[in-house]
Motif scaffolding. Structure first.
Motif, PDB file in Angstrom:
ATOM      1  N   MET A  63      24.279 -10.674 157.434  1.00  8.66           N
ATOM      2  CA  MET A  63      24.034 -12.092 157.651  1.00  8.66           C
ATOM      3  C   MET A  63      23.635 -12.753 156.340  1.00  8.66           C
ATOM      4  O   MET A  63      22.696 -12.319 155.686  1.00  8.66           O
ATOM      5  CB  MET A  63      22.920 -12.263 158.690  1.00  8.66           C
ATOM      6  CG  MET A  63      22.526 -13.707 158.949  1.00  8.66           C
ATOM      7  SD  MET A  63      21.264 -13.868 160.226  1.00  8.66           S
ATOM      8  CE  MET A  63      22.180 -13.445 161.690  1.00  8.66           C
ATOM      9  N   GLU A  64      24.325 -13.792 155.928  1.00  6.67           N
ATOM     10  CA  GLU A  64      23.953 -14.515 154.721  1.00  6.67           C
ATOM     11  C   GLU A  64      22.643 -15.240 154.953  1.00  6.67           C
ATOM     12  O   GLU A  64      22.344 -15.721 156.038  1.00  6.67           O
ATOM     13  CB  GLU A  64      25.019 -15.549 154.350  1.00  6.67           C
ATOM     14  CG  GLU A  64      26.192 -14.956 153.621  1.00  6.67           C
ATOM     15  CD  GLU A  64      27.007 -16.015 152.942  1.00  6.67           C
ATOM     16  OE1 GLU A  64      26.613 -17.187 153.006  1.00  6.67           O
ATOM     17  OE2 GLU A  64      28.032 -15.682 152.346  1.00  6.67           O
ATOM     18  N   SER A  65      21.856 -15.362 153.887  1.00  3.91           N
ATOM     19  CA  SER A  65      20.565 -16.011 154.018  1.00  3.91           C
ATOM     20  C   SER A  65      20.130 -16.563 152.681  1.00  3.91           C
ATOM     21  O   SER A  65      20.439 -16.006 151.628  1.00  3.91           O
ATOM     22  CB  SER A  65      19.520 -14.999 154.516  1.00  3.91           C
ATOM     23  OG  SER A  65      18.230 -15.529 154.450  1.00  3.91           O
ATOM     24  N   ASP A  66      19.368 -17.667 152.709  1.00  3.54           N
ATOM     25  CA  ASP A  66      18.750 -18.197 151.510  1.00  3.54           C
ATOM     26  C   ASP A  66      17.235 -17.970 151.550  1.00  3.54           C
ATOM     27  O   ASP A  66      16.493 -18.576 150.801  1.00  3.54           O
ATOM     28  CB  ASP A  66      19.027 -19.707 151.388  1.00  3.54           C
ATOM     29  CG  ASP A  66      20.409 -19.978 150.811  1.00  3.54           C
ATOM     30  OD1 ASP A  66      20.902 -19.136 150.050  1.00  3.54           O
ATOM     31  OD2 ASP A  66      20.979 -21.038 151.125  1.00  3.54           O
ATOM     32  N   ALA A  67      16.765 -17.122 152.433  1.00  5.66           N
ATOM     33  CA  ALA A  67      15.338 -16.904 152.590  1.00  5.66           C
ATOM     34  C   ALA A  67      14.732 -16.376 151.297  1.00  5.66           C
ATOM     35  O   ALA A  67      15.365 -15.625 150.550  1.00  5.66           O
ATOM     36  CB  ALA A  67      15.080 -15.917 153.729  1.00  5.66           C
TER      37      ALA A  67
ATOM     38  N   LEU B  19      31.970 -11.162 156.157  1.00  8.15           N
ATOM     39  CA  LEU B  19      31.400 -12.358 155.535  1.00  8.15           C
ATOM     40  C   LEU B  19      29.934 -12.451 155.958  1.00  8.15           C
ATOM     41  O   LEU B  19      29.615 -12.758 157.095  1.00  8.15           O
ATOM     42  CB  LEU B  19      32.186 -13.591 155.973  1.00  8.15           C
ATOM     43  CG  LEU B  19      33.688 -13.525 155.690  1.00  8.15           C
ATOM     44  CD1 LEU B  19      34.407 -14.716 156.299  1.00  8.15           C
ATOM     45  CD2 LEU B  19      33.965 -13.436 154.186  1.00  8.15           C
ATOM     46  N   GLY B  20      29.050 -12.178 155.015  1.00  3.71           N
ATOM     47  CA  GLY B  20      27.638 -12.001 155.321  1.00  3.71           C
ATOM     48  C   GLY B  20      27.369 -10.514 155.415  1.00  3.71           C
ATOM     49  O   GLY B  20      27.964  -9.817 156.250  1.00  3.71           O
ATOM     50  N   GLY B  21      26.508 -10.008 154.537  1.00  4.64           N
ATOM     51  CA  GLY B  21      26.325  -8.560 154.475  1.00  4.64           C
ATOM     52  C   GLY B  21      25.083  -8.030 155.147  1.00  4.64           C
ATOM     53  O   GLY B  21      25.131  -7.049 155.875  1.00  4.64           O
ATOM     54  N   GLY B  22      23.931  -8.681 154.908  1.00  5.16           N
ATOM     55  CA  GLY B  22      22.681  -8.167 155.441  1.00  5.16           C
ATOM     56  C   GLY B  22      22.471  -6.729 154.998  1.00  5.16           C
ATOM     57  O   GLY B  22      22.712  -6.359 153.849  1.00  5.16           O
TER      58      GLY B  22
ATOM     59  N   VAL C 296      33.317 -13.628 165.097  1.00  7.48           N
ATOM     60  CA  VAL C 296      32.251 -14.441 164.515  1.00  7.48           C
ATOM     61  C   VAL C 296      31.022 -14.403 165.410  1.00  7.48           C
ATOM     62  O   VAL C 296      31.124 -14.478 166.636  1.00  7.48           O
ATOM     63  CB  VAL C 296      32.732 -15.902 164.275  1.00  7.48           C
ATOM     64  CG1 VAL C 296      33.193 -16.555 165.555  1.00  7.48           C
ATOM     65  CG2 VAL C 296      31.647 -16.725 163.603  1.00  7.48           C
ATOM     66  N   ASN C 297      29.874 -14.242 164.780  1.00  5.23           N
ATOM     67  CA  ASN C 297      28.598 -14.277 165.482  1.00  5.23           C
ATOM     68  C   ASN C 297      28.012 -15.677 165.392  1.00  5.23           C
ATOM     69  O   ASN C 297      27.917 -16.254 164.307  1.00  5.23           O
ATOM     70  CB  ASN C 297      27.622 -13.275 164.856  1.00  5.23           C
ATOM     71  CG  ASN C 297      26.211 -13.430 165.416  1.00  5.23           C
ATOM     72  OD1 ASN C 297      26.022 -13.497 166.624  1.00  5.23           O
ATOM     73  ND2 ASN C 297      25.226 -13.497 164.529  1.00  5.23           N
ATOM     74  N   LEU C 298      27.634 -16.215 166.546  1.00  6.03           N
ATOM     75  CA  LEU C 298      26.990 -17.521 166.614  1.00  6.03           C
ATOM     76  C   LEU C 298      25.577 -17.361 167.161  1.00  6.03           C
ATOM     77  O   LEU C 298      25.340 -16.526 168.035  1.00  6.03           O
ATOM     78  CB  LEU C 298      27.759 -18.465 167.550  1.00  6.03           C
ATOM     79  CG  LEU C 298      29.251 -18.656 167.307  1.00  6.03           C
ATOM     80  CD1 LEU C 298      29.844 -19.526 168.405  1.00  6.03           C
ATOM     81  CD2 LEU C 298      29.504 -19.271 165.937  1.00  6.03           C
ATOM     82  N   ALA C 299      24.668 -18.156 166.670  1.00  3.43           N
ATOM     83  CA  ALA C 299      23.329 -18.257 167.251  1.00  3.43           C
ATOM     84  C   ALA C 299      23.212 -19.648 167.858  1.00  3.43           C
ATOM     85  O   ALA C 299      23.542 -20.636 167.198  1.00  3.43           O
ATOM     86  CB  ALA C 299      22.255 -18.025 166.194  1.00  3.43           C
TER      87      ALA C 299
ATOM     88  N   ASP D 189      29.431 -13.542 159.859  1.00  2.42           N
ATOM     89  CA  ASP D 189      28.032 -13.596 160.289  1.00  2.42           C
ATOM     90  C   ASP D 189      27.259 -14.309 159.185  1.00  2.42           C
ATOM     91  O   ASP D 189      26.442 -13.727 158.491  1.00  2.42           O
ATOM     92  CB  ASP D 189      27.501 -12.189 160.524  1.00  2.42           C
ATOM     93  CG  ASP D 189      26.157 -12.179 161.237  1.00  2.42           C
ATOM     94  OD1 ASP D 189      25.697 -13.250 161.674  1.00  2.42           O
ATOM     95  OD2 ASP D 189      25.552 -11.095 161.348  1.00  2.42           O
ATOM     96  N   VAL D 190      27.554 -15.592 159.040  1.00  2.00           N
ATOM     97  CA  VAL D 190      27.079 -16.366 157.900  1.00  2.00           C
ATOM     98  C   VAL D 190      26.079 -17.416 158.366  1.00  2.00           C
ATOM     99  O   VAL D 190      26.431 -18.332 159.117  1.00  2.00           O
ATOM    100  CB  VAL D 190      28.258 -17.056 157.180  1.00  2.00           C
ATOM    101  CG1 VAL D 190      27.775 -17.802 155.947  1.00  2.00           C
ATOM    102  CG2 VAL D 190      29.325 -16.035 156.803  1.00  2.00           C
ATOM    103  N   TYR D 191      24.850 -17.276 157.889  1.00  2.00           N
ATOM    104  CA  TYR D 191      23.804 -18.240 158.245  1.00  2.00           C
ATOM    105  C   TYR D 191      22.953 -18.541 157.032  1.00  2.00           C
ATOM    106  O   TYR D 191      22.724 -17.662 156.192  1.00  2.00           O
ATOM    107  CB  TYR D 191      22.919 -17.692 159.380  1.00  2.00           C
ATOM    108  CG  TYR D 191      23.580 -17.877 160.719  1.00  2.00           C
ATOM    109  CD1 TYR D 191      23.328 -19.008 161.488  1.00  2.00           C
ATOM    110  CD2 TYR D 191      24.515 -16.963 161.170  1.00  2.00           C
ATOM    111  CE1 TYR D 191      23.985 -19.206 162.679  1.00  2.00           C
ATOM    112  CE2 TYR D 191      25.181 -17.155 162.360  1.00  2.00           C
ATOM    113  CZ  TYR D 191      24.909 -18.280 163.111  1.00  2.00           C
ATOM    114  OH  TYR D 191      25.571 -18.492 164.294  1.00  2.00           O
ATOM    115  N   ARG D 192      22.486 -19.773 156.968  1.00  2.00           N
ATOM    116  CA  ARG D 192      21.519 -20.184 155.956  1.00  2.00           C
ATOM    117  C   ARG D 192      20.445 -20.985 156.660  1.00  2.00           C
ATOM    118  O   ARG D 192      20.738 -21.975 157.335  1.00  2.00           O
ATOM    119  CB  ARG D 192      22.175 -21.035 154.865  1.00  2.00           C
ATOM    120  CG  ARG D 192      23.245 -20.303 154.076  1.00  2.00           C
ATOM    121  CD  ARG D 192      23.871 -21.189 153.016  1.00  2.00           C
ATOM    122  NE  ARG D 192      25.126 -20.594 152.549  1.00  2.00           N
ATOM    123  CZ  ARG D 192      26.063 -21.270 151.911  1.00  2.00           C
ATOM    124  NH1 ARG D 192      25.902 -22.551 151.669  1.00  2.00           N
ATOM    125  NH2 ARG D 192      27.165 -20.659 151.522  1.00  2.00           N
ATOM    126  N   ALA D 193      19.214 -20.516 156.517  1.00  2.29           N
ATOM    127  CA  ALA D 193      18.092 -21.166 157.189  1.00  2.29           C
ATOM    128  C   ALA D 193      18.367 -21.312 158.688  1.00  2.29           C
ATOM    129  O   ALA D 193      18.148 -22.357 159.283  1.00  2.29           O
ATOM    130  CB  ALA D 193      17.797 -22.522 156.560  1.00  2.29           C
TER     131      ALA D 193
END
Length: 261
Positions: free
Chosen positions: A1-5, A67-70, A168-171, A136-140
């Motif tokens: 999951m991509e993140s800017d945390a 897309l999005g590694g975590g 694709v994973n959605l939240a 699985d791409v998310y930012r904040a």
């Protein structure tokens, strides 16, 4: 999951000594069992894995773009269940890549991890390169608009082989407006689309994850077998497809780049 945390850590699962959880600002992002890459802790990851399991012969190597590694949960699982699979992972956050490299076991050499933007990675990929594209791409805690639009879905379809599958994973949270729009978006590009989630999500009872799958060929997705498999999961799921998915997304419109610019 991509993140800017900014605060990243990997902690031991007190209930499973070999389990490791990647946290971003205290929120669970990924889970890896360092002794068993086949163990998938989160139900949405198991649902993605189930689609993959049922979409190709057992053990057959696949080419995959993540897309999005975590913590590289799915790449590790795919390498363990389908040895020889060639995989590329694109992760935007250098801190995630560095932490995972330092704190978790290395991935096989067939798994290549690169830093970059998910959309740039897809647009720079030749046609018909992959059997799987997993997003699985998310930012904040939000899915960035540039990977939620029809134009991006079309690029994902372009880099898939004729029988390839986009996952694709959605939240989302009730009333699942984001999910409905994403169903409409994928259906504008892919002929065969299905949705997999917890029944409680569809009843508007909880926040959680929804998995969407898309394929270019009608009947490509193994919907009946998928429904049976996810219904038997420790966290039972359900599948919407065809008329049921029509009804779910009846009032939704595809998202375009113009909507998110």
């Amino acid at each position: 999951m991509e993140s800017d945390a900014e605060v990243l850590e990997i902690v031991v699962d007190p209930a499973r000594p070999t389990g490791r959880t990647l946290l971003a600002d205290g929120v669970e992002q990924s889970y890896v069992d360092v002794a068993d890459a086949r163990h998938l802790h989160f139900e949405y990851v198991r649902r993605i894995a189930t689609v993959i399991d049922l979409s190709a012969p057992a053990g057959h190597p696949l080419t995959a773009l993540h897309l999005g590694g975590g913590a590289l949960t799915l790449p590790r699982w795919l390498a363990a269940t389908r040895p020889g699979s060639t995989q590329r992972v694109v992760e935007r956050h250098p801190g995630v890549v560095d932490l995972v490299r330092r704190k978790l076991p290395p991935v096989p050499p067939e798994v290549v991890v690169t830093l970059g933007d998910a959309r740039d990675a897809v647009t720079g990929t030749p046609d018909r390169t992959y059997d799987l594209v997993v997003g699985d791409v998310y930012r904040a805690a939000r899915m960035p608009g540039h990977v939620a639009a029809v134009e991006f879905a079309a690029e994902a379809a372009r880099v898939l082989r004729p029988d390839g599958v986009y996952l694709v994973n959605l939240a989302d949270l009730p009333p699942l407006a984001h999910t409905r729009a994403q169903v409409a978006t994928l259906r504008a590009v892919f002929v065969d689309v299905c949705l997999i989630t917890d029944r409680r999500m569809l009843r508007g009872r909880r926040y959680g994850n929804v998995v969407l799958a898309g394929a270019a060929r009608a009947g490509r997705l193994p919907v009946r077998r998928l429904a049976a498999r996810v219904a038997g999961d420790p966290v039972p799921g359900t599948v919407l497809h065809g008329a049921a998915l029509d009804a779910f997304a009846a009032d939704a419109w595809p998202v375009t780049d113009a909507d998110v610019d």
